[in-house]
Design a protein around this motif. Structure first.
Motif, PDB file in Angstrom:
ATOM      1  N   TRP A   1       0.810  -1.211   0.000  1.00  0.00           N
ATOM      2  CA  TRP A   1       0.000   0.000   0.000  1.00  0.00           C
ATOM      3  C   TRP A   1       0.848   1.269   0.000  1.00  0.00           C
ATOM      4  O   TRP A   1       0.478   2.257  -0.629  1.00  0.00           O
ATOM      5  CB  TRP A   1      -0.928   0.019   1.203  1.00  0.00           C
ATOM      6  CG  TRP A   1      -2.018  -1.033   1.175  1.00  0.00           C
ATOM      7  CD1 TRP A   1      -2.555  -1.622   0.062  1.00  0.00           C
ATOM      8  CD2 TRP A   1      -2.686  -1.607   2.286  1.00  0.00           C
ATOM      9  NE1 TRP A   1      -3.526  -2.536   0.425  1.00  0.00           N
ATOM     10  CE2 TRP A   1      -3.627  -2.542   1.787  1.00  0.00           C
ATOM     11  CE3 TRP A   1      -2.595  -1.432   3.664  1.00  0.00           C
ATOM     12  CZ2 TRP A   1      -4.475  -3.286   2.611  1.00  0.00           C
ATOM     13  CZ3 TRP A   1      -3.429  -2.175   4.487  1.00  0.00           C
ATOM     14  CH2 TRP A   1      -4.361  -3.084   3.957  1.00  0.00           C
ATOM     15  N   TRP A   2       1.944   1.241   0.733  1.00  0.00           N
ATOM     16  CA  TRP A   2       2.799   2.433   0.867  1.00  0.00           C
ATOM     17  C   TRP A   2       4.257   2.029   0.667  1.00  0.00           C
ATOM     18  O   TRP A   2       5.047   2.032   1.619  1.00  0.00           O
ATOM     19  CB  TRP A   2       2.599   3.066   2.256  1.00  0.00           C
ATOM     20  CG  TRP A   2       1.165   3.386   2.532  1.00  0.00           C
ATOM     21  CD1 TRP A   2       0.435   4.394   1.962  1.00  0.00           C
ATOM     22  CD2 TRP A   2       0.290   2.715   3.441  1.00  0.00           C
ATOM     23  NE1 TRP A   2      -0.844   4.378   2.470  1.00  0.00           N
ATOM     24  CE2 TRP A   2      -0.961   3.369   3.378  1.00  0.00           C
ATOM     25  CE3 TRP A   2       0.442   1.636   4.313  1.00  0.00           C
ATOM     26  CZ2 TRP A   2      -2.047   2.962   4.139  1.00  0.00           C
ATOM     27  CZ3 TRP A   2      -0.643   1.238   5.077  1.00  0.00           C
ATOM     28  CH2 TRP A   2      -1.876   1.898   4.977  1.00  0.00           C
ATOM     29  N   PRO A   3       4.661   1.676  -0.570  1.00  0.00           N
ATOM     30  CA  PRO A   3       6.001   1.115  -0.801  1.00  0.00           C
ATOM     31  C   PRO A   3       7.153   2.071  -0.492  1.00  0.00           C
ATOM     32  O   PRO A   3       8.259   1.612  -0.196  1.00  0.00           O
ATOM     33  CB  PRO A   3       5.980   0.744  -2.293  1.00  0.00           C
ATOM     34  CG  PRO A   3       4.888   1.573  -2.886  1.00  0.00           C
ATOM     35  CD  PRO A   3       3.882   1.786  -1.796  1.00  0.00           C
ATOM     36  N   ASP A   4       6.909   3.364  -0.512  1.00  0.00           N
ATOM     37  CA  ASP A   4       8.002   4.320  -0.284  1.00  0.00           C
ATOM     38  C   ASP A   4       8.088   4.781   1.174  1.00  0.00           C
ATOM     39  O   ASP A   4       8.959   5.573   1.523  1.00  0.00           O
ATOM     40  CB  ASP A   4       7.843   5.538  -1.188  1.00  0.00           C
ATOM     41  CG  ASP A   4       6.552   6.315  -0.938  1.00  0.00           C
ATOM     42  OD1 ASP A   4       5.583   5.710  -0.434  1.00  0.00           O
ATOM     43  OD2 ASP A   4       6.517   7.507  -1.249  1.00  0.00           O
ATOM     44  N   LEU A   5       7.200   4.274   2.030  1.00  0.00           N
ATOM     45  CA  LEU A   5       7.185   4.724   3.419  1.00  0.00           C
ATOM     46  C   LEU A   5       7.712   3.643   4.359  1.00  0.00           C
ATOM     47  O   LEU A   5       7.515   2.455   4.130  1.00  0.00           O
ATOM     48  CB  LEU A   5       5.763   5.100   3.843  1.00  0.00           C
ATOM     49  CG  LEU A   5       5.086   6.205   3.037  1.00  0.00           C
ATOM     50  CD1 LEU A   5       3.685   6.455   3.576  1.00  0.00           C
ATOM     51  CD2 LEU A   5       5.914   7.482   3.062  1.00  0.00           C
ATOM     52  N   ARG A   6       8.370   4.098   5.423  1.00  0.00           N
ATOM     53  CA  ARG A   6       8.773   3.208   6.510  1.00  0.00           C
ATOM     54  C   ARG A   6       7.829   3.488   7.674  1.00  0.00           C
ATOM     55  O   ARG A   6       7.727   4.622   8.135  1.00  0.00           O
ATOM     56  CB  ARG A   6      10.231   3.448   6.906  1.00  0.00           C
ATOM     57  CG  ARG A   6      11.204   2.985   5.810  1.00  0.00           C
ATOM     58  CD  ARG A   6      12.660   3.167   6.203  1.00  0.00           C
ATOM     59  NE  ARG A   6      13.029   4.538   6.532  1.00  0.00           N
ATOM     60  CZ  ARG A   6      13.270   5.515   5.657  1.00  0.00           C
ATOM     61  NH1 ARG A   6      13.173   5.270   4.368  1.00  0.00           N
ATOM     62  NH2 ARG A   6      13.622   6.723   6.061  1.00  0.00           N
ATOM     63  N   LEU A   7       7.138   2.436   8.101  1.00  0.00           N
ATOM     64  CA  LEU A   7       6.120   2.577   9.132  1.00  0.00           C
ATOM     65  C   LEU A   7       6.603   1.950  10.432  1.00  0.00           C
ATOM     66  O   LEU A   7       7.117   0.837  10.431  1.00  0.00           O
ATOM     67  CB  LEU A   7       4.827   1.885   8.697  1.00  0.00           C
ATOM     68  CG  LEU A   7       4.272   2.288   7.332  1.00  0.00           C
ATOM     69  CD1 LEU A   7       3.034   1.473   7.001  1.00  0.00           C
ATOM     70  CD2 LEU A   7       3.959   3.764   7.293  1.00  0.00           C
ATOM     71  N   THR A   8       6.431   2.671  11.512  1.00  0.00           N
ATOM     72  CA  THR A   8       6.736   2.158  12.844  1.00  0.00           C
ATOM     73  C   THR A   8       5.439   2.167  13.637  1.00  0.00           C
ATOM     74  O   THR A   8       4.808   3.215  13.799  1.00  0.00           O
ATOM     75  CB  THR A   8       7.792   3.040  13.547  1.00  0.00           C
ATOM     76  OG1 THR A   8       8.962   3.082  12.730  1.00  0.00           O
ATOM     77  CG2 THR A   8       8.139   2.490  14.919  1.00  0.00           C
TER      78      THR A   8
END
Length: 135
Positions: A32-39
């Motif tokens: 869904w959000w390939p360019d984001l790093r989610l914590t």
């Protein structure tokens, strides 16, 4: 106020108890959000997830699943700032921020419609929600 503000919602005709299986699936987050790093800040299982976001934007993001009728409303929120410097020219800066918002809104819509499709399955319009307990 943050530059990137997305708020959206969609009704999902499926039991809220099924939401965590899709919303909590970390492999889907990368799709869904390939360019984001989610914590993960808070994993609320079938009620949703809260994250901090890094990458080309930095901020917070949330999916909240609110029980409603025989399904739930999937709420999506993103509040972030671009990491790269914005142009000095006000008109160019405004155009770039508007485009960033547009792209993040599309990503949110794609996510919510995929979650809806996965959770509702082959349910026909007007039939009971998927996984709903019939009283």
């Amino acid at each position: 106020m943050t530059s990137i503000q997305v708020a959206d919602e969609i009704f999902v005709a499926a039991a809220q108890s099924l939401a965590g299986g899709v919303i909590g699936d970390r492999a889907r987050w990368r799709q869904w959000w390939p360019d984001l790093r989610l914590t993960v800040v808070e994993d609320r299982e079938n009620q949703g997830v809260r994250w901090t976001v890094t990458g080309p934007i930095e901020g917070t993001m949330e999916i909240w699943c609110e029980e409603c009728m025989d399904g739930f409303i999937l709420h999506y929120y993103l509040h972030a700032e671009p990491v790269a410097p914005l142009p000095d020219d006000p008109r160019t800066r405004m155009d770039e921020v508007a485009e960033m918002n547009r792209l993040r809104r599309i990503a949110g819509k794609d996510m919510s419609f995929e979650a809806k499709w996965l959770l509702e399955g082959e349910r026909e319009a007007g039939s009971p929600a998927t996984g709903a307990v019939n009283g």
